[in-house]
Design a protein around this motif. Structure first.
Motif, PDB file in Angstrom:
ATOM      1  N   TRP A 220      21.411   6.240   1.343  1.00 43.77           N
ATOM      2  CA  TRP A 220      20.927   5.115   2.163  1.00 43.77           C
ATOM      3  C   TRP A 220      20.928   3.827   1.341  1.00 43.77           C
ATOM      4  CZ3 TRP A 220      16.694   5.675   6.348  1.00 43.77           C
ATOM      5  CH2 TRP A 220      16.944   6.813   7.140  1.00 43.77           C
ATOM      6  N   PRO A 221      21.179   2.691   1.990  1.00 46.24           N
ATOM      7  CA  PRO A 221      20.962   1.416   1.295  1.00 46.24           C
ATOM      8  C   PRO A 221      19.459   1.163   1.133  1.00 46.24           C
ATOM      9  CG  PRO A 221      21.512   1.020   3.597  1.00 46.24           C
ATOM     10  CD  PRO A 221      21.687   2.500   3.375  1.00 46.24           C
ATOM     11  N   THR A 222      19.113   0.359   0.161  1.00 49.89           N
ATOM     12  CA  THR A 222      17.705   0.031  -0.060  1.00 49.89           C
ATOM     13  C   THR A 222      17.271  -1.076   0.904  1.00 49.89           C
ATOM     14  OG1 THR A 222      17.872   0.603  -2.398  1.00 49.89           O
ATOM     15  CG2 THR A 222      16.017  -0.780  -1.744  1.00 49.89           C
ATOM     16  N   PRO A 223      16.235  -0.837   1.707  1.00 51.58           N
ATOM     17  CA  PRO A 223      15.809  -1.881   2.652  1.00 51.58           C
ATOM     18  C   PRO A 223      15.203  -3.064   1.915  1.00 51.58           C
ATOM     19  CG  PRO A 223      14.229  -0.090   2.631  1.00 51.58           C
ATOM     20  CD  PRO A 223      15.382   0.351   1.773  1.00 51.58           C
ATOM     21  N   SER A 224      15.189  -4.203   2.571  1.00 44.18           N
ATOM     22  CA  SER A 224      14.621  -5.405   1.965  1.00 44.18           C
ATOM     23  C   SER A 224      13.112  -5.273   1.827  1.00 44.18           C
ATOM     24  CB  SER A 224      14.953  -6.634   2.815  1.00 44.18           C
ATOM     25  OG  SER A 224      14.288  -6.556   4.071  1.00 44.18           O
ATOM     26  N   ALA A 225      12.537  -6.086   0.932  1.00 42.62           N
ATOM     27  CA  ALA A 225      11.085  -6.077   0.756  1.00 42.62           C
ATOM     28  C   ALA A 225      10.382  -6.482   2.051  1.00 42.62           C
ATOM     29  CB  ALA A 225      10.699  -7.034  -0.377  1.00 42.62           C
ATOM     30  N   GLU A 226      11.020  -7.356   2.831  1.00 44.76           N
ATOM     31  CA  GLU A 226      10.424  -7.780   4.101  1.00 44.76           C
ATOM     32  C   GLU A 226      10.349  -6.609   5.075  1.00 44.76           C
ATOM     33  OE1 GLU A 226      10.867 -11.581   7.128  1.00 44.76           O
ATOM     34  OE2 GLU A 226      12.685 -10.724   6.260  1.00 44.76           O
ATOM     35  N   TRP A 227      11.403  -5.780   5.107  1.00 43.85           N
ATOM     36  CA  TRP A 227      11.397  -4.604   5.996  1.00 43.85           C
ATOM     37  C   TRP A 227      10.292  -3.633   5.581  1.00 43.85           C
ATOM     38  CZ3 TRP A 227      11.610   0.621   6.012  1.00 43.85           C
ATOM     39  CH2 TRP A 227      11.951   1.251   7.215  1.00 43.85           C
ATOM     40  N   VAL A 228      10.191  -3.360   4.267  1.00 40.85           N
ATOM     41  CA  VAL A 228       9.168  -2.435   3.774  1.00 40.85           C
ATOM     42  C   VAL A 228       7.776  -2.951   4.127  1.00 40.85           C
ATOM     43  CG1 VAL A 228       8.144  -1.421   1.708  1.00 40.85           C
ATOM     44  CG2 VAL A 228      10.636  -1.569   1.925  1.00 40.85           C
TER      45      VAL A 228
ATOM     46  N   TRP B  96      18.789  -9.503  12.190  1.00 40.25           N
ATOM     47  CA  TRP B  96      17.720  -9.273  11.196  1.00 40.25           C
ATOM     48  C   TRP B  96      17.831  -7.866  10.611  1.00 40.25           C
ATOM     49  CZ3 TRP B  96      13.624  -6.106  10.095  1.00 40.25           C
ATOM     50  CH2 TRP B  96      12.669  -6.602   9.219  1.00 40.25           C
ATOM     51  N   ASP B  97      18.132  -6.862  11.454  1.00 38.45           N
ATOM     52  CA  ASP B  97      18.305  -5.487  10.967  1.00 38.45           C
ATOM     53  C   ASP B  97      19.470  -5.392   9.994  1.00 38.45           C
ATOM     54  OD1 ASP B  97      16.198  -4.523  12.444  1.00 38.45           O
ATOM     55  OD2 ASP B  97      17.434  -3.967  14.170  1.00 38.45           O
ATOM     56  N   VAL B  98      20.576  -6.087  10.294  1.00 40.59           N
ATOM     57  CA  VAL B  98      21.735  -6.083   9.403  1.00 40.59           C
ATOM     58  C   VAL B  98      21.348  -6.621   8.029  1.00 40.59           C
ATOM     59  CG1 VAL B  98      23.949  -7.201   8.968  1.00 40.59           C
ATOM     60  CG2 VAL B  98      23.487  -6.177  11.203  1.00 40.59           C
ATOM     61  N   ALA B  99      20.599  -7.740   8.015  1.00 45.02           N
ATOM     62  CA  ALA B  99      20.179  -8.322   6.736  1.00 45.02           C
ATOM     63  C   ALA B  99      19.183  -7.425   6.011  1.00 45.02           C
ATOM     64  CB  ALA B  99      19.571  -9.705   6.977  1.00 45.02           C
ATOM     65  N   ALA B 100      18.309  -6.779   6.775  1.00 42.77           N
ATOM     66  CA  ALA B 100      17.284  -5.933   6.147  1.00 42.77           C
ATOM     67  C   ALA B 100      17.895  -4.737   5.442  1.00 42.77           C
ATOM     68  CB  ALA B 100      16.280  -5.468   7.209  1.00 42.77           C
ATOM     69  N   TRP B 101      18.995  -4.184   5.992  1.00 45.99           N
ATOM     70  CA  TRP B 101      19.608  -2.973   5.409  1.00 45.99           C
ATOM     71  C   TRP B 101      20.899  -3.270   4.663  1.00 45.99           C
ATOM     72  CZ3 TRP B 101      17.110   1.464   4.934  1.00 45.99           C
ATOM     73  CH2 TRP B 101      16.008   1.701   5.767  1.00 45.99           C
TER      74      TRP B 101
ATOM     75  N   PRO C  25       0.809  -1.230   0.000  1.00 43.58           N
ATOM     76  CA  PRO C  25       0.000   0.000   0.000  1.00 43.58           C
ATOM     77  C   PRO C  25       0.837   1.272   0.000  1.00 43.58           C
ATOM     78  CG  PRO C  25      -0.923  -1.600   1.523  1.00 43.58           C
ATOM     79  CD  PRO C  25       0.390  -2.153   1.073  1.00 43.58           C
ATOM     80  N   LEU C  26       2.001   1.229   0.665  1.00 46.00           N
ATOM     81  CA  LEU C  26       2.890   2.379   0.711  1.00 46.00           C
ATOM     82  C   LEU C  26       4.259   1.973   0.174  1.00 46.00           C
ATOM     83  CD1 LEU C  26       2.065   3.759   4.283  1.00 46.00           C
ATOM     84  CD2 LEU C  26       1.181   4.591   2.094  1.00 46.00           C
ATOM     85  N   ARG C  27       4.883   2.874  -0.592  1.00 49.96           N
ATOM     86  CA  ARG C  27       6.224   2.619  -1.144  1.00 49.96           C
ATOM     87  C   ARG C  27       7.245   3.445  -0.364  1.00 49.96           C
ATOM     88  NH1 ARG C  27       9.318   5.348  -4.837  1.00 49.96           N
ATOM     89  NH2 ARG C  27       7.562   6.677  -5.462  1.00 49.96           N
ATOM     90  N   PHE C  28       8.357   2.814   0.027  1.00 52.07           N
ATOM     91  CA  PHE C  28       9.400   3.495   0.779  1.00 52.07           C
ATOM     92  C   PHE C  28      10.321   4.237  -0.188  1.00 52.07           C
ATOM     93  CE2 PHE C  28      13.540   3.730   2.962  1.00 52.07           C
ATOM     94  CZ  PHE C  28      13.149   4.336   4.151  1.00 52.07           C
ATOM     95  N   ARG C  29      10.485   5.530   0.039  1.00 56.23           N
ATOM     96  CA  ARG C  29      11.397   6.357  -0.755  1.00 56.23           C
ATOM     97  C   ARG C  29      12.744   6.405  -0.032  1.00 56.23           C
ATOM     98  NH1 ARG C  29      10.555  11.467  -0.985  1.00 56.23           N
ATOM     99  NH2 ARG C  29      11.427  11.806  -3.044  1.00 56.23           N
ATOM    100  N   THR C  30      13.742   5.773  -0.629  1.00 57.09           N
ATOM    101  CA  THR C  30      15.055   5.685  -0.006  1.00 57.09           C
ATOM    102  C   THR C  30      15.790   7.016  -0.122  1.00 57.09           C
ATOM    103  OG1 THR C  30      15.155   3.359  -0.674  1.00 57.09           O
ATOM    104  CG2 THR C  30      17.198   4.388   0.046  1.00 57.09           C
TER     105      THR C  30
ATOM    106  N   PRO D  48      19.216  -0.101  15.634  1.00 58.27           N
ATOM    107  CA  PRO D  48      17.807  -0.471  15.877  1.00 58.27           C
ATOM    108  C   PRO D  48      16.894   0.655  15.392  1.00 58.27           C
ATOM    109  CG  PRO D  48      19.160  -0.808  17.849  1.00 58.27           C
ATOM    110  CD  PRO D  48      20.002  -0.050  16.886  1.00 58.27           C
ATOM    111  N   PHE D  49      15.767   0.295  14.834  1.00 64.87           N
ATOM    112  CA  PHE D  49      14.865   1.312  14.280  1.00 64.87           C
ATOM    113  C   PHE D  49      14.216   2.121  15.403  1.00 64.87           C
ATOM    114  CE2 PHE D  49      10.691   2.744  12.793  1.00 64.87           C
ATOM    115  CZ  PHE D  49      11.069   3.456  11.667  1.00 64.87           C
ATOM    116  N   HIS D  50      14.257   3.444  15.261  1.00 68.29           N
ATOM    117  CA  HIS D  50      13.602   4.354  16.195  1.00 68.29           C
ATOM    118  C   HIS D  50      12.514   5.102  15.438  1.00 68.29           C
ATOM    119  CE1 HIS D  50      17.409   4.497  18.959  1.00 68.29           C
ATOM    120  NE2 HIS D  50      16.694   3.395  19.115  1.00 68.29           N
ATOM    121  N   GLU D  51      11.281   4.881  15.839  1.00 65.77           N
ATOM    122  CA  GLU D  51      10.154   5.515  15.155  1.00 65.77           C
ATOM    123  C   GLU D  51       9.931   6.911  15.701  1.00 65.77           C
ATOM    124  OE1 GLU D  51       5.543   4.506  13.827  1.00 65.77           O
ATOM    125  OE2 GLU D  51       6.680   3.142  15.121  1.00 65.77           O
TER     126      GLU D  51
END
Length: 450
Positions: free
Chosen positions: A16-24, A165-170, A7-12, A177-180
């Motif tokens: 920045w490295p492109t995050p994995s499809a699983e992260w998005v 998992w974060d290392v693989a995602a990015w 539904p939403l597309r991540f604009r890198t 660690p992700f901070h929202e």
């Protein structure tokens, strides 16, 4: 085959490295905190960077009736204002202008009311759809993310598994660690559009009611309202949305997000709104097999049905494939592969094709408005339950260039003429019949993977 459209597309951001499809998928709409980066050597995102933008999946959750109502209301209001401007510029006497103005104000007020009500309700539905996406993503992160991290890195403690998992995602040696941070700005942007629209309508009513005799302010208001009308549904025509690309990038498939393109392709077939036009661009010419996935529900990851069709691709000439369906809610292109040899030759259907520049108006499909279509009578030598009829159009239609190829599905019966329509032009000289093929397979369930 999987439909990777979220539904939403991540604009890198830049750098920045492109995050994995699983992260998005799991972090839909999650706004990074100010200054947060995936790793130490990654620069911060530019100030005001918009991380998430809506895709066709989110747009399709907006009721088409509200879009139509908003557009009709805006059109009636702008047309009524144009009539008022014409009366003033035409130099009508004061008495006639007063009577005419009262008569025109009725549809003007009705159009403004429909415009505002439709825009407000559409904005409400957009916000509700966006909120649902954010809530679902947050729920899935809380439940699925720890499980996926443990599954990907067994034998480690939860903290270590999450960090890995974060290392693989990015795709970085060491990830933060992700901070929202604060909520996404998408809702605020929609609210600003709605505020500008409402202010424009109020200004129109004020100017139309108090300054009929002042032509320049009226003309200026007309231009402002016309600009607001283009954004009345909250989404502009963003052009093609890429859904698939070959590994070497030489061939791409994109969903066409435009009414003109839809009318000239899907609109020329005997279908309702359940049709998607996909543009295929390539730098090589070949006979290709296109894999199409159909989804019973937009939220499904796997298609409920997979179909293959053979089309003829020409280098640097876009081809539009009209994909129609009745029992599903969505579709996507999963693969485009060139083929050759006996298999390719066997797909072709021998058929005569005759151009008719003046088809019977009663036979015209909904997408053919006036003289905007040319009929092609296709008479095959063999039967085909769902043939792919291809033709070239030497005309520019929306984002489609001149020339472009179009493929529409139709049933063929040996010795009987079947009529298809080329949209976007009324000139027979601009339409050129192409290949007719009959390679169609259809399997239920996720039988292919793109």
């Amino acid at each position: 085959m999987h439909d990777t459209t979220t539904p939403l597309r991540f604009r890198t951001p830049p750098g920045w490295p492109t995050p994995s499809a699983e992260w998005v998928e799991l972090f839909q709409g999650a706004e990074p905190a100010a200054g947060w980066t995936p790793a130490d050597d990654v620069p911060p995102a530019p100030r005001g960077w918009v991380f998430w933008v809506p895709t066709r999946v989110l747009r399709r959750r907006q009721p088409r009736s509200l879009v139509v109502a908003t557009t009709v209301g805006a059109g009636v209001a702008v047309l009524s204002l144009g009539v008022l401007v014409g009366l003033v510029v035409g130099g009508a006497d004061t008495g006639a202008l007063a009577v005419a103005a009262l008569a025109v104000l009725v549809p003007l007020i009705a159009g403004v009311a429909l415009w505002v009500v439709g825009a407000v309700r559409l904005a409400d539905r957009r916000r509700a759809a966006l909120a649902a996406v954010l809530a679902e993503a947050a729920r899935r992160r809380a439940i699925e993310l720890p499980e996926r991290a443990r599954a990907a890195h067994p034998g480690t403690d939860p903290h270590t598994a999450s960090a890995a998992w974060d290392v693989a995602a990015w795709s970085v040696p060491a990830a933060h660690p992700f901070h929202e941070g604060a909520p996404s700005r998408l809702s605020a942007r929609v609210d600003r559009v709605l505020t500008v629209l409402t202010a424009g309508v109020a200004g129109l009513v004020l100017v139309a009611g108090a300054a009929f005799a002042v032509a320049p302010p009226i003309a200026y208001t007309a231009e402002s309202i016309a600009a607001a009308a283009e954004a009345a549904d909250g989404y502009s025509d963003d052009g093609p949305v890429e859904v698939w690309s070959s590994d070497d990038g030489s061939t791409t498939a994109s969903w066409l997000d435009g009414d003109d393109e839809w009318d000239a392709t899907c609109g020329t077939t005997d279908v309702d709104d359940l049709c998607d036009p996909y543009e295929i661009d390539t730098d090589r010419s070949c006979l290709a097999v296109v894999t199409i996935g159909y989804f019973a529900d937009m939220d499904d990851e796997d298609p409920s049905r997979v179909e293959e069709r053979t089309v003829e691709l020409s280098a640097d000439v876009p081809l539009v494939l009209a994909v129609s369906y009745h029992d599903e809610e969505d579709s996507t292109i999963g693969d485009v592969s060139c083929t050759s040899g006996d298999a390719a030759a066997a797909d072709r259907v021998s058929a005569t094709q005759d151009i008719d520049a003046h088809p019977d108006a009663a036979d015209l499909p909904d997408g053919c408005d006036g003289d905007s279509c040319v009929a092609i009578a296709v008479t095959p030598t063999t039967d085909c339950a769902s043939a792919s009829v291809e033709y070239r159009v030497d005309a520019e239609v929306g984002d489609l260039t001149d020339p472009h190829d179009v493929v529409v599905p139709t049933a063929l019966h040996a010795g009987k003429a079947a009529e298809v329509f080329a949209g976007g032009t009324g000139k027979a000289s601009a339409v050129h019949p192409g290949a007719v093929t009959c390679h169609v397979t259809s399997d239920d369930g996720p039988t292919a993977d793109s």
